[in-house]
Each structure stands twice: as structure tokens, then as C-alpha cells.
Enzyme design. Structure first.
Site, short mmCIF file in Angstrom:
data_model
loop_
_atom_site.label_atom_id
_atom_site.label_comp_id
_atom_site.label_asym_id
_atom_site.label_seq_id
_atom_site.Cartn_x
_atom_site.Cartn_y
_atom_site.Cartn_z
N ASP A 102 -37.69 30.06 23.93
CA ASP A 102 -36.63 31.33 24.75
C ASP A 102 -36.11 31.90 23.48
O ASP A 102 -35.77 32.80 23.82
CB ASP A 102 -36.24 31.02 25.42
N GLU A 144 -25.27 36.43 21.51
CA GLU A 144 -26.15 37.28 21.67
C GLU A 144 -25.08 38.61 22.53
O GLU A 144 -24.48 38.29 23.00
CB GLU A 144 -27.37 37.26 22.60
N ALA A 184 -29.86 21.07 31.84
CA ALA A 184 -28.59 21.68 33.51
C ALA A 184 -29.78 22.79 33.85
O ALA A 184 -28.89 22.92 35.19
CB ALA A 184 -27.56 23.12 32.16
#
Lengths: 362, 362
Positions: free
Chosen positions: A236, A65, A148
Site C-alpha cells: 500500500d 500523510e 493488527a
């Protein structure tokens, strides 16, 4: 009117090591607070920005993206991939870098890593939203998904909201062990649980930051208690959700940039007219956030280009303050801008090239 | 099935100086021929590519664009600005860089300057189109617009089409003097003229590469002679044209990517149903180019992301061949991909950060 001064073409470069070094020198909590402050400033100027949805290129194994955004002064974009199977090659599933450029001349001023920086800005964004939406007396947070992003969330909510204890759950126990060890190093209190339900019970805030790229309902409505603030970070992209639709009906839902969140957020499960409020409206005092201590509030976060703009601005300023980074000569410095050829030309090699390239080559 | 091998995270970096050095070692004509060959290969696989129009962010003084494209193997994007007033700051009006990434993992493999490289690929594209569209016996070319692109066009048409003499015109006589001096160094024959009309007269090919960002009609229909090939390079964004509409009616018009050319090319002046053929169809032998020696052919070039993909591929391969470039550590190399925090953490500074960040900071 005097002639404008000549501008420099230097592009500053910040590697992952540079940014890690900057964060070590400044302190991670201080960096998260700094980015949160920049985010607030930029969200309060929401209508100054030229915004668009990200430009995604999908393949069978992942997505790449580009996320551009700009105001009258600076232009930023982020390159970011999402490849769930990258662990097979011992590569991160998400890698990112970005650029900050001068709108007046188009000069790229900063090329920076954004893998570490994105973790910082995502946690900062969560904290900015929670300060606007959560109760003031929050003390506990469930961390569902211990990958993470989790340490950054814990630090942000400890330092910026006063959360004192973290309830941990992950389907991968080794991820929880890793988070617990890191929280110990940070001096933060934690408890590990055997299920989402058990981890969530009694918490003031629930943060979901899971990575599975499938439609999931990690939180269901029966787990949610009055007064909770839900910070949904991991749902997301299209097809990737974390909240059961009934959870979204429990209280007002807030998002970053509505056109993007309707496609990428947990909102993707809801009808097009399901009510949602852009967070900047709350920060600007135009729309109420939480209406009472017993209300449930939901931040359906997906990550928006403006957040990277703020984070790049912060890292640029911090690099200047600390004198960090290197110079990249991405753009040729020309004596005569109409003589690009002159930058390349060295008499011997160019003039001798005739004959080397033949008609057949084309 | 055996486990896939670990992949390296190295990103190769090519500065403007690196690329200039590579081109000096290889020879500019050879590089143009090489890029032309890569362009042809990629245009012949046209339907393998995921194509979209560029993503443009406009300001009052210029534009910043991202141009992504990909196939199943590689993803490329270019960052490029257009700021006509940059000469006020002694900066180039157009600056570019780009990235080539691995589609399977999302790893950015190459970050390269694209200011010099774009000049090379634009000239290579012009030559590829002219070899498909112009007469075979071309000997003379008018170069209208003697700026940064002109030497590259001259070299491409001399080496790849056999053009022997160049007729020069520019509204800025110093630009023509600069081009003439460079053509002398290259051993190429030239004549300067006092008007477009005089420069064009009798030429086999007419190349327009002017920079003015206004609707212009640099070529009018009465200047065009039977059998000419028109290579219109400079009409490449909304509001920027070079050909009078009547010129486009003199013969078949060819373009790179129709949806983009209808907005950005000289075609923007014509109705939506005005006929145009994408060049790849001619290269693939699916549609005839020129139908006879007396026909006028027109290549309405705007520059398409696929051309940068080809050029980045060429520069990557040339850098490998010549052992040029540097390593960029844009992406953190993590032992445990779920432990991003561990990459940053150094006990002393992180643990000591509590108290430094206060609630008030957010």
C-alpha cells in the site's frame, strides 16, 4: 425567504476509548457490517466526490500523510503516519485520526480517532470487494500476515461472506499465536501452517496483510489456484508490495482509485497501461466482476480517503445513536465575528502589556 | 547502543478558551512578540523545511484547506476554511485548528485551536516583514479594513515598530467603531476617516486587511507616497486582491513563498516574470530590502504554512510554561502493537455478535 437559523459550533470528539466502547456496545461484527453498508452507499456515488491522491511528507524514518475527500455535503480528512521502527519506542507503527466537516460552513463537526476505525473500514472494504468479486460459495480463507488487521479481516469474511475456516501464516509465530487465541475467543475455526504455500493451498480466498516495507513477493503465481479471490491489503505504498508481478497477470485486477493505486498498490510493479478496473464500476453494475467460477480475481487494496469518509460518517451516526463522545471547543464562539480581539481581551492584562514586549524581541 | 526509551502517546489539546486564557496571562503584545521571534528563527532556516502549496477543496460557497509543512523535527498542518456567507448562520467566516507532530515517530503532540492563533501569527508576520522593509522612523499607519485582524495589527505595529497613531477606514462604519473602542481600551491613538484616500494620506505604513472575496483595487497608485511601506494582508486567495496592479509597480515586492503567492497574492494580477523576492532572503541578509527613505516597499502577504508551524511551536511552549491544556487520547495505547483487536475486545459483546450482522447488511 426566511433567514437561515444560527448553527452550532460544537465539535464532537471521539477518543480511542470512546470508539472502543461504542464498538463493544454495538458488537464488532455489526460495526464492520455497518461500515460496509456506508462504504457501498458512498462508492455507488463515486462521481459525487472531489478526489485527490494523498499528500505525503516523507522523512528518513517514516511518512506522515493527509488524505482529504469531499462531496457537496461533507468534507473529511485523515492524518496517518507510517513508521516501521516505532516498536523501538513501544509505539504503534501506524496511528491515525480524522475530521468530518460541514461543506456549507466549514465547521469541523467530528474529530475522531482513526486507528481502530481504519482497521474496521479496511476489513469492511475487503468484504465489500470480495462480495462483488469472489465466488458465492467461499468457505475458506488464508490469512497471510497475522498482525493488527487480521482479526478484523476474519470477522468481516465470516459474517459478510460466510467463510468458516481460516488458514494462518506469519513469519512471526507469536503473531499467529495471538491471532489464533483471538479467533478462539470469537468461536472461529483456524489452522496454522508453516509456510505461505501450505496456508494458501485449497483456500477460496487469500488475504495478504503483511507489514514489511520492502518489495516482497509473498504470493507467487504457482501458489494460485483456479477460482481463488486474492485480497491484497498490505502492498500500500511506494516500495511496499506483496504479489509477484506474474500473480497480477492471472486474472482481472480491481482497485479503489486508479491514480493512487498505480503508485501505491501492487500495481506499481506493472506498466502504466496494465489493465485495472476501479471497484465502484463493478458495484454500480457497469463492468462485470468475475466472469466464471474458475477465474482468479484480484483486489489490489491500498486504502482510499473515501473509505475514511464512510467510516467517519458511520462513527458520527453511531456516536449520536449511543450518545457517546465529548464536546471540543476548537473554534471560538464570537458574539461579533469581527471582534476576535474581544474574545481574548480582559482589560487588566492586555492594557498592562505595554512595555513587556520590546522592539528587541522581534 | 542502548535501547531507545518508550515514548508517551499523549496529545495535548488547546481549546479556543485555553489559548485565550494563555494570552490573557502572558499579555497579547508579549505573545505577538514571542510568535514574531519564533517566526524569525524559522524563516532564517527556510531551506530546512519541506514546503508545498496548500491543498484546497472548493465548493460553491467556500473553501476548506489543509496546509502542511515540516522540518526534520516537527510536522505541522493547519485546517482552515473560508466561507464569506457564514455570517448568515452567525458563524465566523474563517475557522482554523492545527496539529504539531513528531517527525521521528509520527505521534500527534498538539491539537490546537488556530482561529485566535492565526490572528496573532498574521500580525507577527506583518511586523517581522515591516521591520525588515519599512523605514526606521515610522510613526503612523493606515488600517484599511477594521475587522477581526485589525486590533492584532495595531498592537503588533505599536509594540514592535513604534507606530503611535492609527488612521482607520472600513466600508462598514460599525467595524471602525468596534476597532476604535478596542484601541481606546489599549491606550492607542486613532483617527477615523471617510475614505481610503483620506486615511492613507501622510501615513508611513498602509495595512490592508479587507475581507471581500472579489477582485478589488482598494489602493490605487495615486494614493501612494514616497517612503511608504505597504502591508497587504487581505489579498490572499485566487480572485481576492486589494492592490491595483500599478501599485505593485511602485517598488520592490516581497512575499512569503513565491509559488503560493503567485496564485493567491495580489501578485496573481501580474505576469509570471514580474519580479518578487521571498522575505526570508531579506531576513537572512542575502538580498537588500529597502534601498532608501523615499522608496516604496510592498509586502504581499498571503499566510504560509510555516507561519502556523512557528505559531504552534510557540503555543506548545507557552502551554508547557503555564501548565495549560488537556490530554487527548486520540491514539490507542496498546500493550502489543499487533493486537489492536485486544484493545476493543470484551468477551461478552464480541462473541455474542454472530448472527447480529447478516449477509444482507453488506
Amino acid at each position: 425567504m426566511s433567514a437561515p437559523e444560527a448553527r452550532r459550533l460544537d465539535t464532537r470528539y471521539l477518543s480511542a476509548e470512546h470508539v472502543a466502547g461504542m464498538v463493544r456496545r454495538k458488537g464488532l461484527a455489526e460495526c464492520i457490517a455497518g461500515v460496509a453498508s456506508y462504504l457501498r452507499q458512498d462508492f455507488l456515488r463515486w462521481n459525487d466526490f472531489d478526489k485527490c491522491a494523498r499528500v505525503a511528507t516523507h522523512s528518513e524514518v517514516g511518512v506522515i500523510e493527509l488524505m482529504p475527500v469531499s462531496d457537496a455535503r461533507s468534507y473529511a480528512f485523515k492524518y496517518v503516519n507510517g513508521h516501521p521502527s516505532n516498536h523501538r519506542y513501544q509505539l504503534p507503527t501506524v496511528m491515525a485520526f480524522g475530521v468530518l466537516a460541514d461543506v456549507e460552513t466549514g465547521t469541523p463537526e467530528l474529530v475522531s480517532e482513526l486507528t481502530l476505525t481504519t482497521a474496521i473500514r479496511t476489513a469492511a472494504m475487503s468484504a465489500v470487494a470480495a462480495r462483488a468479486l469472489a465466488r458465492e460459495d467461499v468457505r475458506s480463507m488464508a490469512l497471510i500476515g497475522n498482525g493488527a488487521q487480521s482479526e478484523f479481516q476474519a470477522l468481516a469474511f465470516h459474517h459478510l461472506l460466510g467463510v468458516e475456516v481460516f488458514h494462518l501464516f506469519d513469519v512471526d509465530p507469536s503473531a499467529t499465536r495471538k491471532l489464533a487465541a483471538n479467533l478462539e475467543r470469537l468461536g472461529l475455526a483456524w489452522r496454522a501452517f508453516g509456510s505461505v504455500r501450505a496456508a494458501v493451498r485449497g483456500c477460496d480466498i487469500v488475504t495478504t496483510a503483511t507489514a514489511d516495507k520492502t518489495r516482497a513477493a509473498i504470493l507467487t503465481a504457482d501458489m494460485i489456484e483456479p477460482g481463488m479471490h486474492l485480497n491484497a491489503v498490505g502492498g500500500d505504498c511506494p516500495g511496499k508490495t506483496e504479489l509477484h508481478p506474474d500473480v497480477l497477470r492471472l486474472g482481472p485486477v480491481f482497485c479503489e482509485f486508479e491514480p493512487q493505486s498505480r503508485i501505491e498498490g501492487d500495481l506499481q510493479q506493472m506498466p502504466a497501461d496494465f489493465p485495472v478496473t476501479e471497484l465502484w464500476q463493478v458495484l454500480a453494475g457497469r463492468i462485470q466482476g468475475r466472469s466464471g467460477a474458475a477465474q482468479v480475481t484480484i483486489f489490489d487494496s491500498v486504502g482510499f480517503a473515501l473509505e475514511d469518509y464512510s467510516a467517519l460518517r458511520y462513527m458520527r451516526d453511531l456516536a449520536l445513536e449511543l450518545g457517546m463522545g465529548e464536546r471540543l471547543a476548537l473554534i471560538p464562539a464570537l458574539d461579533d465575528p469581527k471582534d476576535l480581539f474581544g474574545f481574548i481581551a480582559a482589560e487588566a492584562s492586555i492594557a498592562a502589556a505595554s512595555g513587556a514586549a520590546t522592539l528587541a524581541a522581534c
